[in-house]
Design a protein around this motif. Sequence first.
Motif, PDB file in Angstrom:
ATOM      1  N   MET A 168       0.828  -1.207   0.000  1.00 52.98           N
ATOM      2  CA  MET A 168       0.000   0.000   0.000  1.00 52.98           C
ATOM      3  C   MET A 168       0.860   1.254   0.000  1.00 52.98           C
ATOM      4  N   ILE A 169       2.136   1.094  -0.330  1.00 51.38           N
ATOM      5  CA  ILE A 169       3.066   2.216  -0.257  1.00 51.38           C
ATOM      6  C   ILE A 169       2.645   3.348  -1.178  1.00 51.38           C
ATOM      7  N   GLY A 170       2.255   3.021  -2.408  1.00 49.79           N
ATOM      8  CA  GLY A 170       1.844   4.065  -3.344  1.00 49.79           C
ATOM      9  C   GLY A 170       0.633   4.825  -2.844  1.00 49.79           C
ATOM     10  N   ARG A 171      -0.364   4.096  -2.356  1.00 55.35           N
ATOM     11  CA  ARG A 171      -1.579   4.758  -1.849  1.00 55.35           C
ATOM     12  C   ARG A 171      -1.267   5.626  -0.631  1.00 55.35           C
ATOM     13  N   GLN A 172      -0.529   5.074   0.306  1.00 54.30           N
ATOM     14  CA  GLN A 172      -0.245   5.816   1.531  1.00 54.30           C
ATOM     15  C   GLN A 172       0.628   7.042   1.273  1.00 54.30           C
ATOM     16  N   ALA A 173       1.514   6.933   0.269  1.00 52.83           N
ATOM     17  CA  ALA A 173       2.371   8.078  -0.061  1.00 52.83           C
ATOM     18  C   ALA A 173       1.624   9.120  -0.876  1.00 52.83           C
ATOM     19  N   GLY A 174       0.482   8.728  -1.491  1.00 55.11           N
ATOM     20  CA  GLY A 174      -0.270   9.667  -2.312  1.00 55.11           C
ATOM     21  C   GLY A 174       0.348   9.921  -3.670  1.00 55.11           C
ATOM     22  N   VAL A 175       0.940   8.866  -4.287  1.00 57.44           N
ATOM     23  CA  VAL A 175       1.564   9.061  -5.591  1.00 57.44           C
ATOM     24  C   VAL A 175       0.482   9.292  -6.640  1.00 57.44           C
ATOM     25  N   ARG A 176       0.832   9.992  -7.691  1.00 56.79           N
ATOM     26  CA  ARG A 176      -0.127  10.309  -8.745  1.00 56.79           C
ATOM     27  C   ARG A 176      -0.227   9.183  -9.768  1.00 56.79           C
ATOM     28  N   ASN A 177       0.856   8.414  -9.941  1.00 54.37           N
ATOM     29  CA  ASN A 177       0.860   7.303 -10.893  1.00 54.37           C
ATOM     30  C   ASN A 177       0.993   6.001 -10.108  1.00 54.37           C
ATOM     31  N   LEU A 178      -0.131   5.538  -9.620  1.00 54.88           N
ATOM     32  CA  LEU A 178      -0.126   4.370  -8.734  1.00 54.88           C
ATOM     33  C   LEU A 178       0.433   3.135  -9.412  1.00 54.88           C
ATOM     34  N   GLY A 179       0.188   2.981 -10.709  1.00 50.48           N
ATOM     35  CA  GLY A 179       0.664   1.802 -11.423  1.00 50.48           C
ATOM     36  C   GLY A 179       2.175   1.734 -11.552  1.00 50.48           C
ATOM     37  N   ARG A 180       2.853   2.818 -11.275  1.00 53.00           N
ATOM     38  CA  ARG A 180       4.320   2.837 -11.384  1.00 53.00           C
ATOM     39  C   ARG A 180       5.011   2.629 -10.042  1.00 53.00           C
ATOM     40  N   THR A 181       4.255   2.294  -9.021  1.00 49.23           N
ATOM     41  CA  THR A 181       4.838   2.214  -7.683  1.00 49.23           C
ATOM     42  C   THR A 181       6.032   1.281  -7.626  1.00 49.23           C
ATOM     43  N   GLN A 212      -6.416  -5.824  -0.227  1.00 48.08           N
ATOM     44  CA  GLN A 212      -6.425  -4.862  -1.323  1.00 48.08           C
ATOM     45  C   GLN A 212      -6.780  -5.555  -2.635  1.00 48.08           C
ATOM     46  N   PRO A 213      -7.443  -4.843  -3.561  1.00 40.62           N
ATOM     47  CA  PRO A 213      -7.915  -5.478  -4.809  1.00 40.62           C
ATOM     48  C   PRO A 213      -6.827  -6.180  -5.609  1.00 40.62           C
ATOM     49  N   GLU A 214      -5.644  -5.572  -5.724  1.00 42.33           N
ATOM     50  CA  GLU A 214      -4.600  -6.194  -6.527  1.00 42.33           C
ATOM     51  C   GLU A 214      -4.079  -7.479  -5.884  1.00 42.33           C
ATOM     52  N   VAL A 215      -4.094  -7.542  -4.564  1.00 43.20           N
ATOM     53  CA  VAL A 215      -3.664  -8.768  -3.883  1.00 43.20           C
ATOM     54  C   VAL A 215      -4.725  -9.851  -4.047  1.00 43.20           C
ATOM     55  N   GLN A 216      -5.976  -9.471  -3.896  1.00 37.33           N
ATOM     56  CA  GLN A 216      -7.048 -10.437  -4.077  1.00 37.33           C
ATOM     57  C   GLN A 216      -7.073 -10.979  -5.504  1.00 37.33           C
ATOM     58  N   SER A 217      -6.810 -10.121  -6.475  1.00 35.71           N
ATOM     59  CA  SER A 217      -6.769 -10.563  -7.870  1.00 35.71           C
ATOM     60  C   SER A 217      -5.637 -11.562  -8.093  1.00 35.71           C
ATOM     61  N   ALA A 218      -4.465 -11.290  -7.510  1.00 33.18           N
ATOM     62  CA  ALA A 218      -3.330 -12.206  -7.647  1.00 33.18           C
ATOM     63  C   ALA A 218      -3.623 -13.538  -6.972  1.00 33.18           C
ATOM     64  N   MET A 219      -4.308 -13.498  -5.853  1.00 39.22           N
ATOM     65  CA  MET A 219      -4.645 -14.742  -5.151  1.00 39.22           C
ATOM     66  C   MET A 219      -5.633 -15.573  -5.958  1.00 39.22           C
ATOM     67  N   ALA A 220      -6.536 -14.889  -6.657  1.00 38.16           N
ATOM     68  CA  ALA A 220      -7.472 -15.615  -7.511  1.00 38.16           C
ATOM     69  C   ALA A 220      -6.740 -16.316  -8.658  1.00 38.16           C
ATOM     70  N   LYS A 221      -5.714 -15.669  -9.196  1.00 37.57           N
ATOM     71  CA  LYS A 221      -4.928 -16.275 -10.272  1.00 37.57           C
ATOM     72  C   LYS A 221      -4.129 -17.474  -9.779  1.00 37.57           C
ATOM     73  N   ALA A 222      -3.755 -17.430  -8.507  1.00 37.18           N
ATOM     74  CA  ALA A 222      -2.921 -18.498  -7.956  1.00 37.18           C
ATOM     75  C   ALA A 222      -3.674 -19.808  -7.774  1.00 37.18           C
ATOM     76  N   GLY A 223      -5.009 -19.758  -7.883  1.00 34.69           N
ATOM     77  CA  GLY A 223      -5.788 -20.983  -7.776  1.00 34.69           C
ATOM     78  C   GLY A 223      -6.138 -21.338  -6.348  1.00 34.69           C
ATOM     79  N   ARG A 224      -6.281 -22.604  -6.117  1.00 35.91           N
ATOM     80  CA  ARG A 224      -6.748 -23.096  -4.819  1.00 35.91           C
ATOM     81  C   ARG A 224      -5.718 -22.861  -3.715  1.00 35.91           C
ATOM     82  N   ALA A 225      -6.184 -22.329  -2.597  1.00 31.94           N
ATOM     83  CA  ALA A 225      -5.357 -22.108  -1.400  1.00 31.94           C
ATOM     84  C   ALA A 225      -4.039 -21.406  -1.721  1.00 31.94           C
ATOM     85  N   PRO A 226      -4.094 -20.205  -2.258  1.00 36.26           N
ATOM     86  CA  PRO A 226      -2.854 -19.479  -2.571  1.00 36.26           C
ATOM     87  C   PRO A 226      -2.065 -19.157  -1.301  1.00 36.26           C
TER      88      PRO A 226
END
Length: 251
Positions: A168-181, A212-226
């Motif tokens: 959550m470093i990008g969000r907490q720091a308030g960066v303008r380009n979150l995708g580049r964190t 966080q959404p990006e972590v949940q998305s990665a866990m979904a990609k990892a399959g069963r019991a990530p």
Amino acid sequence: MSADPSGSNGAAEALREGVGLLRIAAGAGFSTVRWMVRTTVHTGTRVVRGIAAGESPVKIVTELGVDLRSAAESALGAGPPPDPAPTGHHSSAAELRARGAELLRRSADVQFVEDMHPAYERILGELTPDEARILRLLAKEGPQPTVDVRTNRPLGIGSELIEAGLSMIGRQAGVRNLGRTNAYLNNLFRLGLLWFSREEVEPSRYQVVEVQPEVQSAMAKAGRAPRTVRRSIHLTPFGEDFCRTCLPLDD
């Protein structure tokens, strides 16, 4: 074999045109002298070699006319510019040793005071505003939690990395380009300002990251019991001193 009259006329015309342009260039200023000298030497060499090789005089004159025209246009600024003067300076080994000796002399001088590291000015020029925000966050809030998401395999054998360094470093720091964190973090690591640690921070802090959404998305990609691997990001001692010296931390 008889020479081609039309070829002779064309060669003579090219030669006259080149000589005429060089006369104009000669009056354009001292900067053209180097072109004139280079062209004269080349012309004489070309004639001698051509005759020795048995080339046709028409061919020699034609090629000389083209060369003279090109040289003149370059001298007048209409063609390719002259070779640029070498830029930059590469220090010799003796010069580097002399600089090293000067550093050692200063280190022995009890009256010499170094206010800040000489690299700080260069580093400031290699930072984005978002990266400055991340540094300020780390300087004020301390180490930050990150997680890697992996597939779950028995004993971890064959486990596949799905996403690394989620935080959550990008969000907490308030960066303008979150995708580049993560790219920002890599640059700060390159500059020696932070390091990626395998150590964990307080366990409760990871719970916020893992929902966080990006972590949940990665866990979904990892399959069963990530599986998540908890890590952290810290400022280096060099980075801490840089932040104290170069960033306003009281705001």
